[in-house]
Design a protein around this motif. Structure first.
Motif, short mmCIF file in Angstrom:
data_model
loop_
_atom_site.label_atom_id
_atom_site.label_comp_id
_atom_site.label_asym_id
_atom_site.label_seq_id
_atom_site.Cartn_x
_atom_site.Cartn_y
_atom_site.Cartn_z
N CYS A 138 3.55 13.55 2.50
CA CYS A 138 3.45 14.22 3.80
C CYS A 138 3.96 15.65 3.71
CB CYS A 138 4.25 13.46 4.86
SG CYS A 138 3.44 12.02 5.54
N VAL A 139 5.09 15.82 3.03
CA VAL A 139 5.68 17.15 2.89
C VAL A 139 4.76 18.04 2.06
CG1 VAL A 139 7.63 18.44 1.94
CG2 VAL A 139 8.04 16.29 3.16
N ARG A 140 4.24 17.51 0.97
CA ARG A 140 3.34 18.29 0.11
C ARG A 140 2.10 18.74 0.87
NH1 ARG A 140 0.01 14.90 -4.03
NH2 ARG A 140 -1.03 14.49 -2.04
N ASP A 141 1.56 17.83 1.70
CA ASP A 141 0.32 18.12 2.42
C ASP A 141 0.55 18.77 3.77
OD1 ASP A 141 -0.91 16.94 0.25
OD2 ASP A 141 -1.19 14.99 1.24
N ASP A 142 1.82 19.04 4.10
CA ASP A 142 2.15 19.64 5.40
C ASP A 142 1.60 18.78 6.55
OD1 ASP A 142 3.57 21.67 6.63
OD2 ASP A 142 1.79 22.86 7.02
N ASP A 143 1.79 17.48 6.42
CA ASP A 143 1.19 16.50 7.33
C ASP A 143 2.17 16.12 8.44
OD1 ASP A 143 -0.22 14.50 8.56
OD2 ASP A 143 -0.19 13.11 6.85
N SER A 144 2.25 16.93 9.47
CA SER A 144 3.14 16.62 10.59
C SER A 144 2.56 15.53 11.48
CB SER A 144 3.42 17.87 11.42
OG SER A 144 2.22 18.38 11.98
N ALA A 145 1.24 15.37 11.47
CA ALA A 145 0.59 14.37 12.33
C ALA A 145 1.06 12.96 12.00
CB ALA A 145 -0.93 14.47 12.18
N THR A 146 1.26 12.68 10.73
CA THR A 146 1.75 11.35 10.34
C THR A 146 3.20 11.17 10.76
OG1 THR A 146 0.23 11.12 8.47
CG2 THR A 146 2.27 9.86 8.36
N LEU A 147 4.01 12.19 10.61
CA LEU A 147 5.43 12.09 10.94
C LEU A 147 5.67 11.85 12.42
CD1 LEU A 147 6.89 14.96 8.69
CD2 LEU A 147 6.99 12.49 8.28
N VAL A 148 4.90 12.51 13.29
CA VAL A 148 5.16 12.38 14.73
C VAL A 148 4.78 10.99 15.26
CG1 VAL A 148 4.92 14.84 15.18
CG2 VAL A 148 2.91 13.36 15.36
N LYS A 149 4.09 10.19 14.46
CA LYS A 149 3.74 8.83 14.88
C LYS A 149 4.90 7.87 14.67
CE LYS A 149 -1.19 9.47 14.04
NZ LYS A 149 -2.35 9.15 13.18
N LEU A 150 5.94 8.33 13.97
CA LEU A 150 7.13 7.50 13.79
C LEU A 150 8.00 7.60 15.04
CD1 LEU A 150 8.04 8.61 10.17
CD2 LEU A 150 7.08 6.40 10.83
N PRO A 151 8.58 6.49 15.50
CA PRO A 151 9.41 6.54 16.71
C PRO A 151 10.61 7.46 16.52
CG PRO A 151 9.69 4.44 15.56
CD PRO A 151 8.54 5.14 14.92
N GLY A 152 10.84 8.33 17.51
CA GLY A 152 11.98 9.24 17.44
C GLY A 152 11.69 10.57 16.78
#
Length: 204
Positions: free
Chosen positions: A101-115
């Motif tokens: 996620c960090v390598r791909d700059d993938d914030s969309a996946t991270l925001v799906k995690l609670p909190g």
């Protein structure tokens, strides 16, 4: 600092373990990824640990791999990310997935995690980028070789999976929907939780 625990696994929940070390029982909070990778009850285990001392408690966090503990320590140094949120992140994404996620700059996946809101996701990507640059992304499943749990009734498996997701921070309706979307006869509660988490993180 308690950096390593070796003992007999006495109790096991998706996010909390009780480990007997020479007659002393240690309660250790773990991410789901570590819980899934562990042996069954009454087996000897080794956990790499991190101790957090507060005014009102001493909390011990455990990980099956040193790499996961190192990532946990990186996460809790980020402003706005405490141990509870760090465990949530590592429960929804294993260390390799987070590095990707960090390598791909993938914030969309991270925001799906609670909190994890948009600002927190962006902060994670910025602050972890250099630290995870040489992390490495091996093509293997962190949970490969996991043994199946003893057979339980379908209803019991579903209830355990839903309870675990709710404990992680998802709403009851979200947990039920996620579990129903991936439930298949014969799955253990841990397998069902893992599939539900993957579905919730990826989205449709």
């Amino acid at each position: 600092m308690i950096g390593r625990i070796r003992g007999r696994l006495v109790e096991k929940q998706p996010s909390l373990l009780l480990v007997d070390v020479q007659g002393v029982g240690y309660e250790i909070e773990v991410p789901f990824t570590t819980s899934f990778a562990l042996s069954e009850i009454n087996q000897d285990i080794i956990l790499h640990t991190h101790l957090v001392v507060r005014e009102d408690a001493q909390l011990l966090y455990g990980f099956s791999a040193v790499k996961d503990r190192d990532l946990f320590r990186l996460l809790i140094k980020i402003n706005g990310v405490g141990p509870k949120l760090a465990l949530t992140i590592l429960s929804g994404l294993d260390s390799t997935q987070l590095a990707r996620c960090v390598r791909d700059d993938d914030s969309a996946t991270l925001v799906k995690l609670p909190g994890v809101g948009k600002k927190t996701a962006e902060r994670l990507l910025i602050e972890l980028r250099d630290k995870l640059k040489d992390w490495g992304l091996p093509d293997h499943d962190l949970l490969a070789g996991e043994e199946s749990a003893p057979a339980k009734s379908a209803s019991s498996v579903i209830e355990e999976a839903e309870s675990a997701l709710i404990a992680l921070g998802y709403k009851p309706q979200e947990a039920t929907k996620a579990v129903n979307a991936v439930k298949v006869d014969g799955l253990s509660s841990e397998e069902l939780i893992r599939l539900a988490l993957k579905g919730m993180v990826r989205g449709n």
